[in-house]
Design a protein around this motif. Structure first.
Motif, PDB file in Angstrom:
ATOM      1  N   GLN A   1       0.819  -1.219   0.000  1.00 54.20           N
ATOM      2  CA  GLN A   1       0.000   0.000   0.000  1.00 54.20           C
ATOM      3  C   GLN A   1       0.848   1.263   0.000  1.00 54.20           C
ATOM      4  O   GLN A   1       0.301   2.361   0.071  1.00 54.20           O
ATOM      5  N   ALA A   2       2.174   1.123  -0.115  1.00 54.13           N
ATOM      6  CA  ALA A   2       3.056   2.267   0.117  1.00 54.13           C
ATOM      7  C   ALA A   2       3.724   2.763  -1.159  1.00 54.13           C
ATOM      8  O   ALA A   2       4.002   2.006  -2.086  1.00 54.13           O
ATOM      9  N   ALA A   3       4.014   4.072  -1.136  1.00 56.61           N
ATOM     10  CA  ALA A   3       4.825   4.707  -2.171  1.00 56.61           C
ATOM     11  C   ALA A   3       5.717   5.737  -1.495  1.00 56.61           C
ATOM     12  O   ALA A   3       5.348   6.313  -0.465  1.00 56.61           O
TER      13      ALA A   3
ATOM     14  N   GLY B   1      -7.442  13.291   1.547  1.00 54.75           N
ATOM     15  CA  GLY B   1      -7.549  12.325   2.634  1.00 54.75           C
ATOM     16  C   GLY B   1      -7.669  10.889   2.181  1.00 54.75           C
ATOM     17  O   GLY B   1      -7.873   9.988   3.004  1.00 54.75           O
ATOM     18  N   ARG B   2      -7.525  10.645   0.873  1.00 55.64           N
ATOM     19  CA  ARG B   2      -7.604   9.267   0.366  1.00 55.64           C
ATOM     20  C   ARG B   2      -6.265   8.546   0.500  1.00 55.64           C
ATOM     21  O   ARG B   2      -6.172   7.329   0.399  1.00 55.64           O
ATOM     22  N   ALA B   3      -5.210   9.294   0.719  1.00 51.26           N
ATOM     23  CA  ALA B   3      -3.874   8.776   1.003  1.00 51.26           C
ATOM     24  C   ALA B   3      -3.300   9.635   2.120  1.00 51.26           C
ATOM     25  O   ALA B   3      -3.831  10.703   2.439  1.00 51.26           O
ATOM     26  N   ALA B   4      -2.216   9.166   2.733  1.00 47.23           N
ATOM     27  CA  ALA B   4      -1.643   9.897   3.862  1.00 47.23           C
ATOM     28  C   ALA B   4      -0.164   9.572   3.977  1.00 47.23           C
ATOM     29  O   ALA B   4       0.334   8.633   3.341  1.00 47.23           O
ATOM     30  N   VAL B   5       0.528  10.351   4.782  1.00 45.40           N
ATOM     31  CA  VAL B   5       1.926  10.056   5.112  1.00 45.40           C
ATOM     32  C   VAL B   5       1.930   9.012   6.224  1.00 45.40           C
ATOM     33  O   VAL B   5       1.301   9.212   7.263  1.00 45.40           O
ATOM     34  N   GLN B   6       2.616   7.888   5.999  1.00 45.19           N
ATOM     35  CA  GLN B   6       2.692   6.829   7.010  1.00 45.19           C
ATOM     36  C   GLN B   6       3.914   5.958   6.760  1.00 45.19           C
ATOM     37  O   GLN B   6       4.141   5.492   5.639  1.00 45.19           O
ATOM     38  N   ASP B   7       4.677   5.726   7.801  1.00 41.25           N
ATOM     39  CA  ASP B   7       5.867   4.887   7.718  1.00 41.25           C
ATOM     40  C   ASP B   7       5.507   3.479   7.264  1.00 41.25           C
ATOM     41  O   ASP B   7       4.434   2.954   7.577  1.00 41.25           O
ATOM     42  N   GLU B   8       6.426   2.847   6.518  1.00 39.89           N
ATOM     43  CA  GLU B   8       6.146   1.504   6.004  1.00 39.89           C
ATOM     44  C   GLU B   8       5.950   0.471   7.109  1.00 39.89           C
ATOM     45  O   GLU B   8       5.089  -0.405   6.999  1.00 39.89           O
ATOM     46  N   ALA B   9       6.744   0.530   8.167  1.00 42.67           N
ATOM     47  CA  ALA B   9       6.573  -0.438   9.251  1.00 42.67           C
ATOM     48  C   ALA B   9       5.212  -0.280   9.903  1.00 42.67           C
ATOM     49  O   ALA B   9       4.566  -1.266  10.276  1.00 42.67           O
ATOM     50  N   SER B  10       4.749   0.952  10.041  1.00 39.33           N
ATOM     51  CA  SER B  10       3.424   1.202  10.594  1.00 39.33           C
ATOM     52  C   SER B  10       2.345   0.575   9.711  1.00 39.33           C
ATOM     53  O   SER B  10       1.364   0.009  10.216  1.00 39.33           O
ATOM     54  N   GLN B  11       2.531   0.668   8.402  1.00 36.05           N
ATOM     55  CA  GLN B  11       1.591   0.029   7.491  1.00 36.05           C
ATOM     56  C   GLN B  11       1.630  -1.495   7.622  1.00 36.05           C
ATOM     57  O   GLN B  11       0.592  -2.167   7.671  1.00 36.05           O
TER      58      GLN B  11
END
Length: 471
Positions: free
Chosen positions: A235-237, A253-263
């Protein structure tokens, strides 16, 4: 009094207004200084406050990049710079006014951590000191920083990093409090020789990683907007440069900043197979909503319903902005829950912790915490995990997550709670993550727990335990 006001008016300055120094105020350095002071005086978070200040002052491009580097670089390097300043000052740092000390730290970073020419680094810092604390103490800043400028960082470390004290050397060289160096080395276990690589990674600027919320955005859409597919999370880019808010999916708000490990820890909870129903999910400590936003999309795609809770109303409000309309958000205390026991099929507990796994993104956290925080957080972490195991039905799964690798917040908490719980099975978290990730994900530990590392995975140091209630 009247004659002084008259002189003030003739000088073109209102009574009480800041003194003019003959040169225009350096807005970039002033912005960095003000964020650093807010971090020091009112526990502000640099990653939240700095973007606001940049927008308010119209700083973009190179100016925004420099303000960001000066802010984060000064916060990260504070331990190293303080050791150098202590040698260069004729008085102990504890006797220097804190605003002036922050100016000195900012100047030291320009001299030792950037390519800014020494004369410019000293000159701009002295000008800032004059603006902040007056001309008299600006002279002191000038004298100290000229001494700092006589050597580069490597030469100073040869002087200030104690060679016969390994923890002390690492603490000064990599600008981490001694107790954190010791704790991280212990957490590495058999790989403790990786400690320097880990500390160095903590001081690297993290990449901006985005999450495409399932059912609302796709990685392909983010790539089309200028991002690149990430290494592990499907789910990450990764955004190589630019403002993520400029991407339409993020702005909407359909995407957000989030660390890969958190995902990945969130995806792992959703990936564990269940026997029986799978329609009720719970996020116990959901604020500010990063994992809840992803979990909400995953639940919706399967026809499940997510309840996302937080103890504080303002954090619950942030969760409401992150999730879709099918997710219920409530203000609730996970240790005294309003729901009945065994009500949920999947439970995410992202427990409050020291945040030592996110020092790349929140460098100020290393100076805010001390070992006493562990004693305060430990009972809460245990109580929340016990409550999470009561909330899940037999056959359901709990994910215990912390953004900290400290053993006292990770495996020790889980082992303590499960000591009297023969009805709980530890699942192989590294194996689940390896099946969930899109690349070959290794280096998480031998199991049953999983630990991400900045120097191995380029992520926050996120911990995951997957626990199935069997009876």
């Amino acid at each position: 009094m009247g004659s002084r006001n008259a002189r003030t008016r003739r000088a073109g300055r209102r009574p009480g207004a800041p003194r003019r120094t003959g040169r225009p105020q350096d807005l970039v350095r002033r912005t960095a200084f003000e964020v650093i002071r807010a971090v020091q005086t009112r526990d502000a978070y640099a990653n939240l406050l700095l973007p606001v200040r940049l927008r308010e002052r119209g700083l973009t491009g190179r100016d925004a990049a420099l303000a960001t580097e000066l802010t984060y670089g000064t916060l990260r390097g504070r331990g190293t710079y303080d050791a150098v300043l202590e040698v260069c000052s004729d008085r102990p740092l504890r006797r220097i006014d804190e605003p002036l000390l922050d100016v000195l730290r900012l100047g030291a970073h320009q001299l030792l951590g950037t390519r800014i020419p020494p004369h410019a680094a000293v000159g701009t810092a002295v000008e800032l000191a004059r603006s902040v604390v007056g001309a008299g103490r600006a002279g002191f800043a000038n004298a100290v920083l000229r001494k700092v400028a006589t050597r580069d960082l490597k030469a100073w470390l040869d002087i200030v990093a104690p060679p016969d004290d390994e923890l002390g050397r690492l603490s000064v060289t990599y600008s981490h409090p001694r107790w954190i160096v010791s704790a991280l080395r212990d957490a590495l276990g058999p790989a403790r020789d990786e400690i320097e690589a880990l500390l160095a990674a903590d001081n690297d600027r993290p990449r901006v990683t985005l999450v495409a919320k399932p059912g609302r955005a796709t990685v392909a859409e983010l790539v089309e907007a200028g991002a690149e597919p990430a290494a592990w999370s499907p789910q990450a880019a990764v955004l190589p440069e630019g403002d993520p808010a400029a991407i339409e999916a993020v702005a909407a708000g359909r995407a957000a900043v989030q660390d890969e490990a958190s995902q990945l820890v969130t995806l792992a909870l959703a990936a564990v197979p269940l026997d029986g129903p799978d329609g009720r999910w719970l996020d116990m400590c959901a604020g500010p909503g990063g994992k809840a936003g992803l979990l909400s999309g995953l639940a919706g795609g399967r026809g499940a319903r997510l309840l996302a809770c937080d103890l504080q109303e303002h954090r619950a409000a942030l969760v409401r902005q992150a999730v879709d309309d099918r997710t219920a958000v409530a203000v609730a205390d996970g240790t005294a829950p309003p729901w009945r026991p065994a009500s949920f099929d999947r439970v995410l507990l992202d427990a409050p912790c020291t945040g030592l796994g996110a020092l790349r993104r929140r460098p100020e956290a290393r100076w805010r915490r001390d070992p006493s925080a562990l004693a305060e957080l430990g009972p809460l972490q245990r109580a929340l995990l016990a409550a999470a195991l009561e909330a899940v039905r037999p056959g359901g799964v709990v994910a215990y997550v912390t953004c900290s690798p400290h053993l006292a917040e990770t495996r020790v908490v889980v082992d303590d709670v499960l000591r009297d719980r023969p009805d709980v099975q530890r699942l192989d978290a590294p194996a689940v993550l390896a099946e969930t990730a899109r690349g070959e994900l290794t280096g998480l530990g031998e199991g049953p727990y999983a630990q991400f590392w900045p120097h191995r995975h380029g992520t926050d140091a996120m911990f995951l335990a997957l626990l199935r209630r069997t009876g």
